[in-house]
Design a protein around this motif. Structure first.
Motif, PDB file in Angstrom:
ATOM      1  N   HIS A 134      25.443   7.739  15.568  1.00  0.00           N
ATOM      2  CA  HIS A 134      26.048   9.054  15.304  1.00  0.00           C
ATOM      3  C   HIS A 134      26.896   9.569  16.456  1.00  0.00           C
ATOM      4  CE1 HIS A 134      24.424   9.935  11.421  1.00  0.00           C
ATOM      5  NE2 HIS A 134      23.204   9.660  11.819  1.00  0.00           N
TER       6      HIS A 134
ATOM      7  N   GLY B 233      25.077  22.258  10.798  1.00  0.00           N
ATOM      8  CA  GLY B 233      24.601  21.518  11.955  1.00  0.00           C
ATOM      9  C   GLY B 233      23.560  20.507  11.497  1.00  0.00           C
ATOM     10  N   GLY B 234      23.044  19.776  12.453  1.00  0.00           N
ATOM     11  CA  GLY B 234      21.919  18.894  12.124  1.00  0.00           C
ATOM     12  C   GLY B 234      22.299  17.685  11.308  1.00  0.00           C
ATOM     13  N   LEU B 235      23.493  17.147  11.529  1.00  0.00           N
ATOM     14  CA  LEU B 235      23.917  15.915  10.842  1.00  0.00           C
ATOM     15  C   LEU B 235      23.671  15.995   9.337  1.00  0.00           C
ATOM     16  CD1 LEU B 235      22.503  13.332  13.428  1.00  0.00           C
ATOM     17  CD2 LEU B 235      24.830  14.229  13.312  1.00  0.00           C
ATOM     18  N   ALA B 236      24.211  17.035   8.744  1.00  0.00           N
ATOM     19  CA  ALA B 236      23.874  17.339   7.350  1.00  0.00           C
ATOM     20  C   ALA B 236      24.236  16.228   6.369  1.00  0.00           C
ATOM     21  CB  ALA B 236      24.551  18.640   6.931  1.00  0.00           C
TER      22      ALA B 236
ATOM     23  N   ASP C 162      24.004  13.126   6.883  1.00  0.00           N
ATOM     24  CA  ASP C 162      23.280  11.898   7.239  1.00  0.00           C
ATOM     25  C   ASP C 162      22.116  11.709   6.275  1.00  0.00           C
ATOM     26  OD1 ASP C 162      22.633   9.649   8.728  1.00  0.00           O
ATOM     27  OD2 ASP C 162      21.252  10.773  10.008  1.00  0.00           O
ATOM     28  N   LYS C 163      22.412  11.191   5.101  1.00  0.00           N
ATOM     29  CA  LYS C 163      21.416  11.183   4.028  1.00  0.00           C
ATOM     30  C   LYS C 163      20.744   9.817   3.896  1.00  0.00           C
ATOM     31  CE  LYS C 163      22.159  15.441   2.755  1.00  0.00           C
ATOM     32  NZ  LYS C 163      21.183  16.479   3.107  1.00  0.00           N
ATOM     33  N   HIS C 164      19.805   9.575   4.792  1.00  0.00           N
ATOM     34  CA  HIS C 164      19.009   8.346   4.673  1.00  0.00           C
ATOM     35  C   HIS C 164      17.994   8.473   3.548  1.00  0.00           C
ATOM     36  CE1 HIS C 164      20.391   6.475   8.442  1.00  0.00           C
ATOM     37  NE2 HIS C 164      20.440   7.713   8.901  1.00  0.00           N
ATOM     38  N   ARG C 165      17.538   9.675   3.340  1.00  0.00           N
ATOM     39  CA  ARG C 165      16.495   9.920   2.333  1.00  0.00           C
ATOM     40  C   ARG C 165      16.914  11.049   1.402  1.00  0.00           C
ATOM     41  NH1 ARG C 165      10.834   9.763   5.749  1.00  0.00           N
ATOM     42  NH2 ARG C 165      10.819   7.533   6.096  1.00  0.00           N
ATOM     43  N   ARG C 166      16.471  10.917   0.168  1.00  0.00           N
ATOM     44  CA  ARG C 166      16.708  11.961  -0.836  1.00  0.00           C
ATOM     45  C   ARG C 166      18.171  12.411  -0.815  1.00  0.00           C
ATOM     46  NH1 ARG C 166      15.655  16.851  -2.261  1.00  0.00           N
ATOM     47  NH2 ARG C 166      15.180  17.695  -0.217  1.00  0.00           N
TER      48      ARG C 166
ATOM     49  N   PHE D 206      19.790  22.730   3.827  1.00  0.00           N
ATOM     50  CA  PHE D 206      20.520  22.702   5.083  1.00  0.00           C
ATOM     51  C   PHE D 206      20.100  21.513   5.931  1.00  0.00           C
ATOM     52  CE2 PHE D 206      21.559  23.903   9.378  1.00  0.00           C
ATOM     53  CZ  PHE D 206      22.799  24.495   9.243  1.00  0.00           C
ATOM     54  N   GLY D 207      21.052  20.863   6.523  1.00  0.00           N
ATOM     55  CA  GLY D 207      20.775  19.846   7.532  1.00  0.00           C
ATOM     56  C   GLY D 207      20.496  18.464   6.974  1.00  0.00           C
ATOM     57  N   GLN D 208      20.018  17.616   7.875  1.00  0.00           N
ATOM     58  CA  GLN D 208      19.923  16.188   7.634  1.00  0.00           C
ATOM     59  C   GLN D 208      18.887  15.802   6.585  1.00  0.00           C
ATOM     60  OE1 GLN D 208      18.521  14.261  11.165  1.00  0.00           O
ATOM     61  NE2 GLN D 208      19.660  12.392  10.766  1.00  0.00           N
ATOM     62  N   ASN D 209      17.746  16.411   6.641  1.00  0.00           N
ATOM     63  CA  ASN D 209      16.654  15.995   5.761  1.00  0.00           C
ATOM     64  C   ASN D 209      15.914  17.219   5.236  1.00  0.00           C
ATOM     65  OD1 ASN D 209      14.984  14.266   4.406  1.00  0.00           O
ATOM     66  ND2 ASN D 209      13.666  13.856   6.161  1.00  0.00           N
TER      67      ASN D 209
END
Lengths: 342, 436
Positions: free
Chosen positions: B119, B293-296, B298-302, A209-212
């Motif tokens: 964003h 939620g949480g800018l899902a 937005d994959k800068h990593r992994r 879940f979520g960005q990272n």
């Protein structure tokens, strides 16, 4: 004598000049007899270095340049392993293919000797058996497969995991192999019956879940030189189990990566800051059940910390050489650091 | 002797409902314009309302490489493989089998280009059609504009928002200068209906009506000579609550057959897509669905490992949504849009496990239904995905297309304090004719 210190020996780098960012490392393997190191990185090819080659300095970076070999048609090489006799390199890719490459003095052949579609999804894990006769693979199709190493004919496809299988390793005596998956399970498979001998819950499975999000479940598994300890690393933690019973013996905050040394009771773990610990297994404090039968947490990883290597970047792929004298640490920036273990 | 009539009094829940449901605040709740609904002009608009929008927003910036414009085998292509779609020669990411199957029912734009790589600014631009600094007042979400132009009939909410994103009114823009009457009715996600409604049941409804009557009577004096939007919004808020109290089952997914729900997958997005389909089926015109939620995205990593999960749940849920709308005869009048605020870099970064940064130069999205020409791929990028090769589509073009599909002239000008405010940025843009 157990090792007492680590010294950085050299840096290896790989770059083919294509404009697409660094070739971030994923797995590293030393050749068992030659001074050669292989790495799966963010490319459809394997990075190969002659460890005795001279370092060169380019743009303020002094490193041993490598070459790219063992090409898959597309995707990235996700996993690799060298046969115990050093004659074969197996590569698994996100293109679903498993390839077997002949090695001559550590140098891979131009074309694969075998090339098969191994899984209905990315091939994430490959491991030769200690006698070199079998290869185990794990895939994003959740399957574990056992293959004849000579011709890659399928011995058996195994089910047991419910998430992407991320790693596989054999016990040194060849009696069993271990797989870890994003479902948070570590499965110990009997090598003769090919049945699950033990299922160990590591946990940490999540829905990304979520960005990272943290890694889901088990990312790496490894077994100690005597086959008695089994380590699993996930998104936030490392756990060491009794390989015979599956009982939790120790835990640590090191995440994502783990490997045991082949020559001493030494373990390396962690993805950003790497801990190298001369562990003291008799001092491990196993997890105990409370009055309701619920298992608590085991004690910390007892032993002496030999080094805490802050790479300034993530370590992505780590392995000791066969003689235990070198430790290779893959980095996110397309480099591998080689440390001398003395 | 009978007990004296219970005095009309406000309870804490009532304040909570009016405050959280209907007054302004980041990510807070809202109403759908009920108060104005029965004004003569809006009644006429409502009578003509036949079209719907379901916007599934992929916050964070989905990678075009790992969705609709894969470059498998190229250095920039990453580890993901691709799959053949039902449109010859068109391939999507391997983790989008359902959208690949439905490619001949939908359209893809592979040549989106924009300019705001932050964003929140990107969210604002991609959901209002305006840069944050380009209008004199806060621009409304384009679905608020739709609610203004094409309000719901029969007292239903005109615009419903399912799920929140961090970042408040920049991430999910509100009604802006249109006023609270056009704010989306907020639901917290995971298939849940509006929060903090007064308790269910006839008794509670009767109590609410008693209090509403008193409030209306007291309000008459206040409103005299004060024809302000805020007073109207206040009236509308209470009207909306009453309507919701009468129509609680609008949001009740337990009314849906389990077999229908299963097809959407066991995820929050699956529940919200099912709820979106239910709302549209019941007549709600405009629905915004938040994918995690949480800018899902937005994959800068992994990126490449975790996106397998993200894309798979997305594909399952939106694939089921499209199938469902088609099976229920709603597809031809429902515009489904799958998009984020921008795309991601061709370069694969080593800031840790590999990922991609923000990229506005060339990115992709998908739309379908409501008359969108099926099986169309608009524009293309070069072999490494570093630049658009043909047919760039701008944000004004995109919004002109959306409005055209809904029968709204994008050159329409709204009014704020006597000043004209065009629907698209400075009135620019032209509909993408290839999809019309």
């Amino acid at each position: 004598m157990p090792p007492t210190k680590l010294t950085k020996l050299k840096t290896l780098s790989i770059d083919d000049g294509a404009k697409r960012g660094p070739l971030t490392m994923a797995q590293v393997r030393f050749h068992p007899t030659e001074r050669v190191l292989f790495a799966a990185c963010a490319d459809r090819r394997v990075a190969v270095w002659n460890l005795d080659a001279k370092e060169t300095t380019v743009k303020n970076l002094t490193a041993v340049p490598g070459a790219l070999a063992c090409a898959h048609a597309a995707g990235w090489v996700r996993c690799l392993d060298v046969s115990p006799n050093g004659k074969w390199l197996a590569t698994g890719g996100s293109d679903r293919r498993l390839k077997l490459w002949a090695l001559d003095g550590g140098k891979p052949a131009d074309k694969p000797a075998r090339d098969i579609e191994a899984h209905a999804g990315w091939v994430e894990a490959v491991a030769f058996s200690p006698d070199g006769a079998l290869v185990v693979t794990g895939g994003a199709d959740t399957a574990v497969k056992v293959w004849n190493a000579t011709d890659l004919t399928l011995v058996k496809a195994l089910t047991g995991h419910t998430g992407f299988v991320r790693d596989a390793v054999w016990l040194p005596d060849g009696s069993a192999f271990v797989t870890g998956a994003e479902d948070g399970k570590v499965l110990v498979w009997n090598a003769k019956t090919l049945a699950v001998a033990r299922a160990i819950t590591f946990g940490g499975a999540n829905e990304q879940f979520g960005q990272n999000p943290a890694l889901s479940g088990v990312h790496r598994v490894h077994v100690s030189r005597d086959g008695k300890l089994l380590a699993a690393a996930g998104g936030k933690a490392l756990a060491v189990f009794d390989a015979a019973t599956g009982a939790p013996l120790a835990e640590d905050k090191s995440d994502a990566q783990v490997c045991f040394a082949p020559h001493a009771d030494v373990l390396a773990a962690g993805s950003n800051s790497v801990r190298v610990v001369a562990f003291d297994a008799p001092k491990f404090v196993p997890a105990k059940a409370d009055k309701s039968g619920k298992l608590g947490s085991p004690g910390p990883l007892a032993g002496k910390e030999l080094a805490q290597i802050k790479l300034g970047d993530f370590s992505l792929g780590m392995r000791f050489s066969a003689d235990g004298k070198l430790l290779g640490l893959g980095r996110a920036d397309g480099k591998v650091e080689v440390w001398e273990v003395a | 002797m009978t007990a004296p009539a219970r005095p009309v009094e406000c309870r804490r829940a009532d304040h909570r409902a009016s405050r959280r449901l209907f007054l302004q605040g980041a990510g807070a709740a809202a109403l759908g314009g009920f108060g104005r609904l029965f004004a003569a002009d809006n009644a006429a608009k409502a009578a003509g309302q036949e079209k719907h929008v379901i916007l599934v927003f992929m916050s964070g910036g989905p990678s075009q490489f790992e969705t609709w414009d894969p470059k498998t085998g190229r250095p920039t292509g990453g580890p993901h493989m691709n799959t053949q779609t039902t449109v010859p020669g068109v391939r999507f990411d391997e983790y989008m089998p359902n959208l690949a199957r439905l490619a001949d029912k939908t359209a893809v734009i592979r040549s989106m280009t924009s300019s705001l790589g932050d964003h929140m600014e990107g969210h604002y631009l991609a959901q209002t059609g305006h840069k944050p600094t380009n209008v004199v007042a806060t621009a409304p979400h384009w679905l608020s504009v739709c609610a203004h132009q094409k309000p719901a009939a029969n007292g239903l909410p005109s615009y419903v928002v399912l799920g929140a994103e961090q970042g408040g009114n920049m991430a999910v823009p509100g009604p802006g200068f249109l006023g609270a009457g056009y704010q989306g009715l907020f639901c917290p996600g995971k298939g849940q209906g509006p929060e903090d409604l007064p308790a269910a049941g006839a008794k509670d409804l009767a109590e609410f009506q008693r209090r509403a009557a008193l409030r209306a009577k007291l309000g008459e004096g206040f409103a005299a000579g004060r024809d302000t939007p805020s007073a109207q919004s206040h009236d509308a808020a209470f009207g909306a609550v009453e309507h919701l109290l009468r129509n609680r089952d609008l949001f009740d997914l337990s009314k849906e057959p389990p077999k229908r729900a299963e097809k959407y997958g066991p995820t929050a997005l699956g529940r919200d897509c099912l709820l979106a389909a239910r709302l549209v089926e019941k007549g709600v015109p405009f629905v915004r669905v938040q994918h995690q939620g949480g800018l899902a995205w937005d994959k800068h990593r992994r990126a490449f490992d975790s996106q397998r999960h993200l894309t798979r749940e997305f594909d399952t849920a939106v694939g089921a949504l499209i199938d469902d709308l088609r099976a229920r005869g709603l597809w031809d009048k429902t515009l489904v849009i799958l998009m984020g605020e921008f795309g991601r870099t061709p370069e694969i970064l080593g800031q840790g496990p590999p990922g991609r940064n923000h990229w506005t130069k060339s990115w992709s999205l998908s739309l379908g239904g409501c008359g969108v020409k099926p099986g169309v791929v608009v524009g293309s990028t070069n072999e490494d995905g570093t630049a658009i090769e043909d047919r760039p589509v701008t944000i004004p073009d995109l919004f002109a297309t959306f409005y055209a599909l809904l029968g709204i002239d994008h050159r329409t000008e709204l009014e704020f304090e006597g000043r004209p405010v065009p629907l698209t940025e400075n009135g620019k843009g032209a509909p993408v004719k290839e999809v019309l």
